[in-house]
Design a protein around this motif. Structure first.
Motif, PDB file in Angstrom:
ATOM      1  N   UNK A   1       8.849 -18.818  74.508  1.00 49.77           N
ATOM      2  CA  UNK A   1       8.592 -18.952  75.939  1.00 49.77           C
ATOM      3  C   UNK A   1       9.907 -19.138  76.686  1.00 49.77           C
ATOM      4  N   UNK A   2      10.491 -18.044  77.138  1.00 51.43           N
ATOM      5  CA  UNK A   2      11.696 -18.136  77.952  1.00 51.43           C
ATOM      6  C   UNK A   2      12.955 -18.503  77.193  1.00 51.43           C
ATOM      7  N   UNK A   3      13.055 -18.205  75.920  1.00 46.32           N
ATOM      8  CA  UNK A   3      14.291 -18.446  75.160  1.00 46.32           C
ATOM      9  C   UNK A   3      15.289 -17.356  75.544  1.00 46.32           C
ATOM     10  N   UNK A   4      16.388 -17.750  76.174  1.00 42.51           N
ATOM     11  CA  UNK A   4      17.331 -16.776  76.729  1.00 42.51           C
ATOM     12  C   UNK A   4      18.565 -16.565  75.870  1.00 42.51           C
ATOM     13  N   UNK A   5      18.778 -17.395  74.879  1.00 39.50           N
ATOM     14  CA  UNK A   5      19.950 -17.255  74.016  1.00 39.50           C
ATOM     15  C   UNK A   5      19.604 -16.336  72.839  1.00 39.50           C
ATOM     16  N   UNK A   6      20.256 -15.172  72.721  1.00 43.74           N
ATOM     17  CA  UNK A   6      19.929 -14.269  71.611  1.00 43.74           C
ATOM     18  C   UNK A   6      20.199 -14.878  70.243  1.00 43.74           C
ATOM     19  N   UNK A   7      21.108 -15.860  70.170  1.00 45.07           N
ATOM     20  CA  UNK A   7      21.355 -16.520  68.889  1.00 45.07           C
ATOM     21  C   UNK A   7      20.153 -17.362  68.469  1.00 45.07           C
ATOM     22  N   UNK A   8      19.523 -18.011  69.435  1.00 44.66           N
ATOM     23  CA  UNK A   8      18.307 -18.751  69.121  1.00 44.66           C
ATOM     24  C   UNK A   8      17.193 -17.808  68.690  1.00 44.66           C
ATOM     25  N   UNK A   9      17.098 -16.667  69.374  1.00 42.74           N
ATOM     26  CA  UNK A   9      16.084 -15.681  68.998  1.00 42.74           C
ATOM     27  C   UNK A   9      16.318 -15.197  67.571  1.00 42.74           C
ATOM     28  N   UNK A  10      17.564 -14.864  67.242  1.00 47.78           N
ATOM     29  CA  UNK A  10      17.869 -14.417  65.893  1.00 47.78           C
ATOM     30  C   UNK A  10      17.578 -15.482  64.848  1.00 47.78           C
ATOM     31  N   UNK A  11      17.898 -16.740  65.169  1.00 45.30           N
ATOM     32  CA  UNK A  11      17.637 -17.828  64.219  1.00 45.30           C
ATOM     33  C   UNK A  11      16.137 -18.041  64.010  1.00 45.30           C
ATOM     34  N   UNK A  12      15.356 -17.895  65.079  1.00 43.57           N
ATOM     35  CA  UNK A  12      13.907 -18.041  64.945  1.00 43.57           C
ATOM     36  C   UNK A  12      13.332 -16.911  64.079  1.00 43.57           C
ATOM     37  N   UNK A  13      13.813 -15.702  64.278  1.00 43.54           N
ATOM     38  CA  UNK A  13      13.347 -14.574  63.458  1.00 43.54           C
ATOM     39  C   UNK A  13      13.685 -14.807  61.990  1.00 43.54           C
ATOM     40  N   UNK A  14      14.865 -15.356  61.745  1.00 50.53           N
ATOM     41  CA  UNK A  14      15.267 -15.650  60.364  1.00 50.53           C
ATOM     42  C   UNK A  14      14.351 -16.696  59.733  1.00 50.53           C
ATOM     43  N   UNK A  15      14.020 -17.732  60.503  1.00 50.64           N
ATOM     44  CA  UNK A  15      13.108 -18.769  60.002  1.00 50.64           C
ATOM     45  C   UNK A  15      11.710 -18.202  59.799  1.00 50.64           C
ATOM     46  N   UNK A  16      11.280 -17.322  60.707  1.00 52.12           N
ATOM     47  CA  UNK A  16       9.962 -16.702  60.563  1.00 52.12           C
ATOM     48  C   UNK A  16       9.876 -15.904  59.268  1.00 52.12           C
ATOM     49  N   UNK A  17      10.954 -15.185  58.943  1.00 54.41           N
ATOM     50  CA  UNK A  17      10.972 -14.418  57.706  1.00 54.41           C
ATOM     51  C   UNK A  17      10.971 -15.339  56.484  1.00 54.41           C
ATOM     52  N   UNK A  18      11.699 -16.460  56.595  1.00 53.04           N
ATOM     53  CA  UNK A  18      11.821 -17.369  55.453  1.00 53.04           C
ATOM     54  C   UNK A  18      10.521 -18.090  55.139  1.00 53.04           C
TER      55      UNK A  18
END
Length: 382
Positions: free
Chosen positions: A236-253
């Motif tokens: 919801x409104x995460x504007x930092x692409x690094x946070x987005x990338x980290x969340x995707x990594x955690x989702x995969x893990x």
């Protein structure tokens, strides 16, 4: 005062002296940056006449000029797309350089940072950086993201390798995989690779990939529901692409089947997000939605329980017994957390217990902690 302009000895010239130049500093700043591209070679200009794909905004500019010219009864001042070759490769073949053994090998760049004409790579003006359009290719950097993208068969147009790069197992596999797939490989200087990536840490390799292709939201939810334990993550409104990338990594893990984000006022999949995800963006489907609240309601109608992360959540994360069922975890923005409408749409809000006086966790860290607890509960129930 009145009549002052008629006084004797009045000033007839401006007090300001002659305009001063930059002393050559402007010229020196452009040294080594290459020539300025003419209008017919600029994909963002209405006079573009190149052979590469016409960006949507450029097509809109040209159509606007056609209408204006028709109203004024004159010839439109636009280019003729497809009439001027704007790629370095001008011939048949895939343009994959090989060494004597027949294996793929990086090709030397063709002077001043330009790709060799055999590569068929994109034509760029050395030293010139512009804001690329949304539908233009971008450079994916970092050894893990590049390797994971090649393993996942992400469509690729070129591989850039820095000169004098210390090779390891990942670099060897990257070069070998690129050669097997017939991808053009270009050896460039580290300075040139720094310029191409805008100073982002690239670890000596860059992969030119087409714009990220988002998964349709309906397909994302349908595929998740086919799994034994459906799990999705919404941002919801995460504007930092690094946070987005980290969340995707955690989702995969931790076994999430996908991530979805709003189209506006939120980060999308950029080269930075690719790199932070360590290549996980090639394995985890990501969807963009026009309205996040509507998308969450659709998830609820499909049978998901929507859980929002909130520091003042009504439920403790370690008491989230519903984690074993179909679940959507909603992560708020870095500053304000969940928006009002999204918070009201969630079935319940969950807080992460902390023993210190830390006000809150980073968005990606909070997502990782929550997904780890969900995975733990599901493993116990299995």
């Amino acid at each position: 005062m009145a009549g002052n302009s008629q006084r004797r000895g009045r000033r007839l010239t401006s007090k300001a002296g002659a305009p001063k130049g930059t002393g050559g500093k402007g010229r020196d700043a452009l040294a080594g940056r290459g020539r300025t591209l003419p209008a017919d070679e600029r994909p963002w200009h209405k006079g573009y006449s190149g052979t590469e794909k016409l960006p949507q905004r450029t097509a809109w500019k040209q159509e606007k000029e056609r209408r204006s010219a028709a109203e004024e009864g004159r010839a439109p001042k636009i280019g003729k797309p497809g009439t001027k070759d704007t790629t370095w490769g001008r011939g048949g073949g895939r343009g994959v350089p090989t060494n004597k053994s027949g294996r793929g090998a990086p090709a030397k760049s063709g002077g001043r940072g330009r790709p060799d004409s055999r590569s068929g790579g994109p034509r760029v003006a050395p030293g010139r950086r512009t804001n690329p359009a949304k539908d233009t290719p971008e450079l994916l950097v970092g050894r893990n993201p590049v390797l994971e993208s090649l393993r996942a068969n992400v469509p690729t147009t070129a591989l850039y390798v820095a000169q004098g790069l210390n090779t390891d197992d990942r670099i060897s596999e990257i070069v070998r995989t690129a050669a097997d797939r017939g991808i053009a490989m270009l050896e460039v200087s580290r300075a040139e690779l720094d310029r191409m990536t805008g100073g982002v840490l690239h670890q000596g390799v860059g992969l030119q990939v087409p714009p990220f292709r988002y998964e349709p939201f309906e397909d994302l939810t349908a595929a998740a529901l086919e799994q034994p334990a459906p799990l999705l993550v919404a941002l919801d409104g995460v504007t930092d692409p690094r946070n987005l990338g980290a969340v995707i990594r955690s989702a995969a893990a931790f076994g999430a089947q996908g991530v979805f984000v709003p189209e506006r006022r939120a980060a999308g999949i950029t080269a930075t997000a690719w790199r932070t995800s360590a290549g996980a963006a090639a394995r985890v489907p990501v969807a963009q939605v026009t309205n996040l609240t509507r998308a969450l309601k659709a998830c609820k109608d499909a049978g998901f329980l929507v859980v929002g992360l909130d520091a003042d959540g009504e439920t403790d994360l370690y008491h989230l017994e519903a984690a074993v069922g179909p679940l959507v975890v909603v992560v708020g923005s870095e500053g304000r957390g969940l928006s009002r409408l999204v918070g009201q749409t969630c079935d319940l809000t969950v807080g992460i217990p902390m023993v210190s006086d830390v006000e809150s966790l980073n968005a990606s860290v909070a997502a990782a902690v929550t997904l780890a607890e969900v995975a733990r509960r599901r493993a116990v129930e299995a």
